[in-house]
Write an enzyme that holds these catalytic residues in place. Sequence first.
Site, PDB file in Angstrom:
ATOM      1  N   CYS A 163      -9.978  32.843  19.733  1.00 11.78           N
ATOM      2  CA  CYS A 163      -9.708  31.657  19.844  1.00 11.78           C
ATOM      3  C   CYS A 163     -10.677  31.165  20.881  1.00 11.78           C
ATOM      4  O   CYS A 163     -11.514  31.993  21.746  1.00 11.78           O
ATOM      5  CB  CYS A 163      -8.433  31.053  20.156  1.00 11.78           C
ATOM      6  SG  CYS A 163      -7.624  31.861  21.787  1.00 11.78           S
ATOM      7  N   ARG A 171      -3.619  30.770  21.731  1.00 15.18           N
ATOM      8  CA  ARG A 171      -3.459  31.096  20.401  1.00 15.18           C
ATOM      9  C   ARG A 171      -3.744  32.558  19.986  1.00 15.18           C
ATOM     10  O   ARG A 171      -2.836  33.334  19.295  1.00 15.18           O
ATOM     11  CB  ARG A 171      -4.334  30.266  19.487  1.00 15.18           C
ATOM     12  CG  ARG A 171      -3.870  28.633  19.484  1.00 15.18           C
ATOM     13  CD  ARG A 171      -4.934  27.571  19.016  1.00 15.18           C
ATOM     14  NE  ARG A 171      -6.192  27.671  19.768  1.00 15.18           N
ATOM     15  CZ  ARG A 171      -7.249  27.140  19.319  1.00 15.18           C
ATOM     16  NH1 ARG A 171      -7.224  26.637  18.301  1.00 15.18           N
ATOM     17  NH2 ARG A 171      -8.415  27.260  20.284  1.00 15.18           N
ATOM     18  N   ASP A 178      -3.940  23.739  18.963  1.00 13.10           N
ATOM     19  CA  ASP A 178      -4.103  24.388  20.243  1.00 13.10           C
ATOM     20  C   ASP A 178      -3.083  23.751  21.075  1.00 13.10           C
ATOM     21  O   ASP A 178      -3.443  22.638  21.549  1.00 13.10           O
ATOM     22  CB  ASP A 178      -5.520  23.924  20.466  1.00 13.10           C
ATOM     23  CG  ASP A 178      -6.291  24.729  21.764  1.00 13.10           C
ATOM     24  OD1 ASP A 178      -5.320  25.528  22.535  1.00 13.10           O
ATOM     25  OD2 ASP A 178      -7.396  24.863  22.145  1.00 13.10           O
TER      26      ASP A 178
HETATM   27  P1  4NP Z   1      -6.802  28.692  23.309  1.00 13.32           P
HETATM   28  O1  4NP Z   1      -6.379  27.444  24.306  1.00 13.32           O
HETATM   29  O2  4NP Z   1      -8.155  28.754  22.856  1.00 13.32           O
HETATM   30  O3  4NP Z   1      -5.831  28.838  22.220  1.00 13.32           O
HETATM   31  O4  4NP Z   1      -6.731  30.040  24.174  1.00 13.32           O
HETATM   32  C1  4NP Z   1      -7.364  26.999  25.350  1.00 13.32           C
HETATM   33  C2  4NP Z   1      -7.632  27.498  26.326  1.00 13.32           C
HETATM   34  C3  4NP Z   1      -8.384  27.122  27.364  1.00 13.32           C
HETATM   35  C4  4NP Z   1      -9.253  26.117  27.148  1.00 13.32           C
HETATM   36  C5  4NP Z   1      -9.022  25.453  25.796  1.00 13.32           C
HETATM   37  C6  4NP Z   1      -8.275  25.974  24.733  1.00 13.32           C
HETATM   38  N1  4NP Z   1     -10.135  25.873  28.063  1.00 13.32           N
HETATM   39  O5  4NP Z   1     -10.858  24.599  27.744  1.00 13.32           O
HETATM   40  O6  4NP Z   1     -10.292  26.146  29.384  1.00 13.32           O
END
Ligand code: 4NP
Length: 162
Positions: free
Chosen positions: A10, A16, A127
């Site tokens: 992800c 996720r 997300d």
């Molecule tokens: P993930 O969620 O992709 O499900 O781990 C996110 C975690 C961090 C960020 C965006 C989505 N970020 O922009 O830092």
Amino acid sequence: MQKTNVLFVCLGNICRSPMAESMFKKMVAEKGLTQDFQISSAATSSEEEGNQPHPGARKEMDLHNLDYSGHRSHPVTTGELQAADYIITMDNYNIQDLAKMLPKTELPKLHLCMEVVPGKSTQAIVDPWYTHRFNDTYQMLAESLPLWLTKMEESRKDHHGK
Ligand code: 4NP
């Protein structure tokens, strides 16, 4: 027989994909198949490098007795992508980012997590970094991951002895 190498990816590797990794490891362990699989997760960005899962993801995983101890976010490497049999991504941005890192011949390994769920095959895993609805993410993963495991077990049986 070789282990089936499954890599969940992800954007941040704090919400996720760590949840998917932990849930999939638990499902595999409950079927007594741990020795048949290599399961990990990684990020398409370095935003969260070194960080443990998001507090909301930890809370959701705690509710379901999911182990994430030792998990730290890391950006995916080309080595990991090449070693994986299945690269399971959460949304189309992930697919676009990873497609740039893979030779064309390897693109069939890239998957959207929900593609195995009838009627929902083009959906992204929501997300929770944006929505804070960590249980929605868990529910979508709970719907798709058992179907992935069945598919992989069938593929292992088909290739057995060949
Ligand atoms: P993930 O969620 O992709 O499900 O781990 C996110 C975690 C961090 C960020 C965006 C989505 N970020 O922009 O830092």
